[in-house]
Motif scaffolding. Structure first.
Motif, PDB file in Angstrom:
ATOM      1  N   HIS A   1       0.832  -1.189   0.000  1.00  0.00           N
ATOM      2  CA  HIS A   1       0.000   0.000   0.000  1.00  0.00           C
ATOM      3  C   HIS A   1       0.872   1.246   0.000  1.00  0.00           C
ATOM      4  N   VAL A   2       0.231   2.354  -0.307  1.00  0.00           N
ATOM      5  CA  VAL A   2       0.859   3.672  -0.223  1.00  0.00           C
ATOM      6  C   VAL A   2       0.071   4.489   0.781  1.00  0.00           C
ATOM      7  N   SER A   3       0.767   5.106   1.728  1.00  0.00           N
ATOM      8  CA  SER A   3       0.116   5.956   2.724  1.00  0.00           C
ATOM      9  C   SER A   3       0.544   7.404   2.521  1.00  0.00           C
ATOM     10  N   VAL A   4      -0.431   8.288   2.548  1.00  0.00           N
ATOM     11  CA  VAL A   4      -0.171   9.718   2.397  1.00  0.00           C
ATOM     12  C   VAL A   4      -0.759  10.439   3.601  1.00  0.00           C
TER      13      VAL A   4
ATOM     14  N   PRO B   1       4.053   6.617   5.796  1.00  0.00           N
ATOM     15  CA  PRO B   1       3.381   7.748   5.159  1.00  0.00           C
ATOM     16  C   PRO B   1       4.347   8.770   4.569  1.00  0.00           C
ATOM     17  N   VAL B   2       4.004   9.247   3.392  1.00  0.00           N
ATOM     18  CA  VAL B   2       4.709  10.367   2.801  1.00  0.00           C
ATOM     19  C   VAL B   2       3.825  11.592   3.030  1.00  0.00           C
ATOM     20  N   ARG B   3       4.417  12.722   3.392  1.00  0.00           N
ATOM     21  CA  ARG B   3       3.643  13.894   3.811  1.00  0.00           C
ATOM     22  C   ARG B   3       3.347  14.797   2.629  1.00  0.00           C
ATOM     23  N   ALA B   4       2.118  15.317   2.608  1.00  0.00           N
ATOM     24  CA  ALA B   4       1.710  16.298   1.617  1.00  0.00           C
ATOM     25  C   ALA B   4       1.072  17.469   2.348  1.00  0.00           C
ATOM     26  N   ALA B   5       1.577  18.674   2.115  1.00  0.00           N
ATOM     27  CA  ALA B   5       1.067  19.861   2.784  1.00  0.00           C
ATOM     28  C   ALA B   5       0.142  20.633   1.855  1.00  0.00           C
ATOM     29  N   VAL B   6      -0.992  21.069   2.398  1.00  0.00           N
ATOM     30  CA  VAL B   6      -1.949  21.870   1.633  1.00  0.00           C
ATOM     31  C   VAL B   6      -2.292  23.120   2.440  1.00  0.00           C
ATOM     32  N   ILE B   7      -2.904  24.063   1.775  1.00  0.00           N
ATOM     33  CA  ILE B   7      -3.323  25.298   2.436  1.00  0.00           C
ATOM     34  C   ILE B   7      -4.841  25.323   2.483  1.00  0.00           C
TER      35      ILE B   7
END
Length: 206
Positions: free
Chosen positions: A29-32, A198-204
């Motif tokens: 799996h891929v975790s975000v 998990p790989v981190r993704a930042a949003v606004i």
């Protein structure tokens, strides 16, 4: 006899190894993890990973294509469905509801219907369908119609676990109703480790 016994043992060990390998492959799996501009996790964001060219054919998700009205709220508040799905909208409240959407992906309206009644709607266009109730203005719901089987919602820790993919570089789209971007979504390339961490993704957010 010893040779036969040894062959039998080796065959059994081989079967165990093969089964273990198949299990491990099935668990990839891929975790975000989706976080806001302060680094805080975001719950109920939709994470979609672009479908690889090798992945074809129809698909479905393990949850039901249904969004109920319960306690004057849409449940779940955000529902992910494949494009072309028919979604049920059962009323589990003691009051009547009238559901509507003015979204570009789907425009429709259900007249008032009561407890233990249900309506259905087909969604043939990918994108976000925002829902409301003509009777109860506070009710808000979202149907996210996707073209990929690799999609999931984030949990209370902001983590979405997308099954069926291993580590690699993927184009990922993140959607949330408060995300400050066109259509409330942003896309970027992310490199996911083979470990499934998990790989981190930042949003606004607005």
């Amino acid at each position: 006899m010893r040779n036969r016994a040894l062959i039998s043992i080796l065959a059994s060990l081989g079967a165990i190894v093969a089964a273990t390998g198949a299990l491990a492959a099935g668990e990839k799996h891929v975790s975000v993890q989706v976080v806001d501009q302060r680094g805080m996790p975001i719950r109920d964001a939709v994470v979609e990973i672009e479908r690889p060219a090798t992945s074809t054919g129809a698909f479905s998700f393990p949850w039901r294509n249904a969004m109920a009205q319960r306690n004057l709220a849409f449940t779940p508040g955000t529902l992910i469905v494949p494009r072309g799905s028919v979604v049920a909208f059962p009323n589990l409240d003691t009051v009547r509801h009238s559901i509507y959407s003015f979204s570009r992906a789907a425009r429709f309206k259900f007249d008032l219907y009561g407890r233990d009644q249900s309506r259905t709607q087909r969604f043939d266009v990918s994108g976000t369908v925002a829902l409301g109730c003509n009777i109860h203005d506070q009710m808000r719901g979202y149907v996210r119609v996707v073209n990929t089987p690799f999609a999931a919602k984030t949990d209370q820790n902001g983590i979405a676990r997308v099954e069926g993919l291993g580590g690699g570089s993927y184009r990922v789209t993140i959607w949330h109703p408060q995300l400050r971007a066109p259509n409330n979504e942003q896309s970027e390339m992310l490199s996911a480790p083979a470990s499934g961490q998990p790989v981190r993704a930042a949003v606004i957010l607005r």
